[in-house]
Design a protein around this motif. Sequence first.
Motif, PDB file in Angstrom:
ATOM      1  N   ALA A   1       1.002  -1.192   0.115  1.00 45.14           N
ATOM      2  CA  ALA A   1       0.008  -0.080  -0.010  1.00 45.14           C
ATOM      3  C   ALA A   1       0.782   1.261  -0.017  1.00 45.14           C
ATOM      4  O   ALA A   1       0.610   2.298  -0.655  1.00 45.14           O
ATOM      5  N   ALA A   2       2.207   1.326   0.916  1.00 45.37           N
ATOM      6  CA  ALA A   2       2.833   2.346   0.762  1.00 45.37           C
ATOM      7  C   ALA A   2       3.474   2.792  -0.396  1.00 45.37           C
ATOM      8  O   ALA A   2       3.568   3.835  -0.892  1.00 45.37           O
ATOM      9  N   ALA A   3       3.704   1.770  -1.196  1.00 44.40           N
ATOM     10  CA  ALA A   3       4.226   1.888  -2.679  1.00 44.40           C
ATOM     11  C   ALA A   3       3.269   2.418  -3.492  1.00 44.40           C
ATOM     12  O   ALA A   3       3.631   3.276  -4.376  1.00 44.40           O
ATOM     13  N   ARG A   4       2.081   1.913  -3.466  1.00 46.04           N
ATOM     14  CA  ARG A   4       0.945   2.552  -4.161  1.00 46.04           C
ATOM     15  C   ARG A   4       0.760   3.891  -4.059  1.00 46.04           C
ATOM     16  O   ARG A   4       0.297   4.565  -4.961  1.00 46.04           O
ATOM     17  N   ARG A   5       0.818   4.202  -2.736  1.00 42.97           N
ATOM     18  CA  ARG A   5       0.500   5.823  -2.539  1.00 42.97           C
ATOM     19  C   ARG A   5       1.570   6.494  -3.112  1.00 42.97           C
ATOM     20  O   ARG A   5       1.512   7.751  -3.473  1.00 42.97           O
ATOM     21  N   ALA A   6       2.879   5.989  -3.336  1.00 45.92           N
ATOM     22  CA  ALA A   6       3.965   6.779  -3.911  1.00 45.92           C
ATOM     23  C   ALA A   6       3.974   6.802  -5.343  1.00 45.92           C
ATOM     24  O   ALA A   6       4.757   7.146  -5.935  1.00 45.92           O
ATOM     25  N   GLY A   7       2.976   5.944  -5.886  1.00 47.20           N
ATOM     26  CA  GLY A   7       2.664   6.147  -7.358  1.00 47.20           C
ATOM     27  C   GLY A   7       3.384   4.963  -8.100  1.00 47.20           C
ATOM     28  O   GLY A   7       3.097   4.760  -9.331  1.00 47.20           O
ATOM     29  N   VAL A   8       3.809   3.796  -7.512  1.00 45.15           N
ATOM     30  CA  VAL A   8       4.349   2.616  -8.136  1.00 45.15           C
ATOM     31  C   VAL A   8       3.393   1.649  -8.376  1.00 45.15           C
ATOM     32  O   VAL A   8       2.432   1.697  -7.482  1.00 45.15           O
ATOM     33  N   ARG A   9       3.297   1.125  -9.524  1.00 44.69           N
ATOM     34  CA  ARG A   9       2.065   0.336  -9.850  1.00 44.69           C
ATOM     35  C   ARG A   9       2.626  -1.060 -10.559  1.00 44.69           C
ATOM     36  O   ARG A   9       3.650  -1.112 -11.228  1.00 44.69           O
ATOM     37  N   GLN A  10       1.845  -2.177 -10.520  1.00 47.04           N
ATOM     38  CA  GLN A  10       1.912  -3.376 -10.985  1.00 47.04           C
ATOM     39  C   GLN A  10       2.182  -3.185 -12.675  1.00 47.04           C
ATOM     40  O   GLN A  10       1.586  -2.461 -13.058  1.00 47.04           O
ATOM     41  N   GLY A  11       3.281  -3.917 -13.042  1.00 43.51           N
ATOM     42  CA  GLY A  11       3.632  -3.955 -14.370  1.00 43.51           C
ATOM     43  C   GLY A  11       4.783  -3.020 -14.960  1.00 43.51           C
ATOM     44  O   GLY A  11       5.276  -3.082 -16.026  1.00 43.51           O
ATOM     45  N   MET A  12       5.090  -1.895 -13.901  1.00 40.68           N
ATOM     46  CA  MET A  12       6.259  -0.881 -14.188  1.00 40.68           C
ATOM     47  C   MET A  12       7.395  -1.600 -14.217  1.00 40.68           C
ATOM     48  O   MET A  12       7.676  -2.762 -13.904  1.00 40.68           O
ATOM     49  N   LYS A  13       8.256  -1.208 -14.991  1.00 37.41           N
ATOM     50  CA  LYS A  13       9.672  -1.429 -15.011  1.00 37.41           C
ATOM     51  C   LYS A  13      10.329  -1.021 -13.816  1.00 37.41           C
ATOM     52  O   LYS A  13      10.013  -0.074 -13.368  1.00 37.41           O
ATOM     53  N   GLU A  14      11.451  -1.914 -13.558  1.00 38.01           N
ATOM     54  CA  GLU A  14      11.866  -1.838 -12.073  1.00 38.01           C
ATOM     55  C   GLU A  14      12.715  -0.509 -12.015  1.00 38.01           C
ATOM     56  O   GLU A  14      12.397   0.307 -11.101  1.00 38.01           O
ATOM     57  N   ARG A  15      13.342  -0.021 -13.146  1.00 40.24           N
ATOM     58  CA  ARG A  15      13.977   1.404 -12.910  1.00 40.24           C
ATOM     59  C   ARG A  15      13.130   2.525 -13.009  1.00 40.24           C
ATOM     60  O   ARG A  15      13.199   3.439 -12.343  1.00 40.24           O
ATOM     61  N   HIS A  16      11.933   2.417 -13.542  1.00 40.94           N
ATOM     62  CA  HIS A  16      10.741   3.470 -13.333  1.00 40.94           C
ATOM     63  C   HIS A  16      10.260   3.355 -12.128  1.00 40.94           C
ATOM     64  O   HIS A  16       9.878   4.611 -11.511  1.00 40.94           O
ATOM     65  N   ALA A  17      10.130   2.288 -11.577  1.00 37.13           N
ATOM     66  CA  ALA A  17       9.257   2.216 -10.255  1.00 37.13           C
ATOM     67  C   ALA A  17      10.349   3.029  -9.241  1.00 37.13           C
ATOM     68  O   ALA A  17      10.007   3.675  -8.218  1.00 37.13           O
TER      69      ALA A  17
END
Length: 549
Positions: A42-58
């Motif tokens: 949940a903390a990562a989702r609040r920061a804008g990280v989404r499933q399917g993102m490339k690792e470097r973009h996350a």
Amino acid sequence: MRRVVVLWFPDWPVYTVALRRGWDLLAPAAVVDNHRVHAVNAAARRAGVRQGMKERHAVGTCPSLQVGEVEEAAEAEAHEEVLLALESVAAGVETLRPGLLAFSASSLVRYYGDEATAVELLVDAAARVGADCLAGVADEVVTAVWAARDGRQVPAGGSRDYLAGLPLQVLVAEGSLGVPRDMVSVLSQLGIRTLADFTALPVADVAGRFGQEGVRWHRIACGEPERPVSPERTVIPLEVRVEPEELVADTGTAAFLARQAAVRLHAALVEKGQVCLRLAVRAHLDPPAGYDGPTTVERLWRCREPLTEEDTAQRVRWQLDGWLTRVRATLPGSPESPESPDGVGGISAIDLAPVECVPAGEVADALWGGPDVGIRAARAAAARAQALIGTRGVLRPVHCGGRAVAGRVAAVPYGEQDPEEVDALSTRAWDGELPAPLPALVGAPDTTGDRPRPPGPRHPAASVQLLDAAGGQVWVTGRGMMSAPPVALRWGGAVHRLTGWAGPWPVDEMWWSQSGAARRYARLQVATDGPAAFLLVCRGRSWRIEATY
């Protein structure tokens, strides 16, 4: 009335890796597979990280993101830790899948006095081992699963009213329930938006279109009682025991033992003309010195379809791996690898006991849309491939919507449910998406052959020009209009005459974003005098080939 309590552990893959690596469970975290984000908390989702993102973009989106690879062994170990903690509060835990557990509320109420106290004790027991969960209580297992995702306690007799307000897409929110996605897709196309709309359909019409499976889910959507949690056996008890000559202390031998037990169990089921829907796996441990845990452990598996021999072997092997990993984790100073130590005890015997069986053939396929022989063979081949190269080595496409071509399909492991962010979409048809017909190949043919490639920055497809009748360059203006009618396409040293073109279709996405995510471009379809037609993308005055028809 038999009430059911379900515990749902959100973001289970992230939790298990965080537990193994000692991460802060409240900080942003994600697990990746093949350099793409597989799951986030949940903390990562609040920061804008989404499933399917490339690792470097996350990592660029959230610099403090804790990142780790998917670890199936960690999931098995964490599953055991949570179950042991919950067994101190309740008996008869039923595993729907790792991270989703069901309990009989009736027995809990008889012991603790009321449902609220029982649920609080279950949640506290999970929290003591660091696992956050949501609890749902209802009259039926499936309703309780959906209620758990909302953290709801549905009052007795209130299932129908609660279900009526749920959207139709809740049917496919939990993949372990086995709801036919084709049925949900057809219902959506017919204008069915909620479970109340679904239950309003006549049962005869549902049976005529979707067969027995459709009728079953129609009854569930109406809140009608289904089977209880961990029911008593309704057939002659059948139990298979396998005792190896030597203690099983490594995962390779555990896999062989699981296969041997599965063969014997299904041979006995065939003799009785039965198939298994719920299976109890019991292991007898010969522990090493210093181990003070239980020497007999048992787990119950619920399956949405009758277990095949291969399915049984995989579940037993997974469970044995988890037990072996946990035994070693309890030994002070022992290596973490389950393959390394010798003389640390192991499994002396396993028992397989079908808890619920039905006559073979009673679980029938749907009237239309059911699996045929070819589909069954394909599923078996996919399962064998996953056993050899891993569950994430066999992927299937999922339509997730979008305006571009490349981003409209995501790849998920075969057998897993669609990503949560895709299931949450109210529709997968986007305003401004590319009209039909869609391109056949994303990218363009290589200049040295016919092999298609995505047009990267140095690819020849990233450097093309449109020309007007006078030979000048053509582009899309800021008002979304062509600067001049195009008549030719220059690609490298060749010039192709255009036989037709359509567009442009301007796209202005994320214009409000301050993080550089804004995109503004235009698409154009062109047909040439050669054998191909292309989808072109214009940014400023630069063109590239995005896809080939």
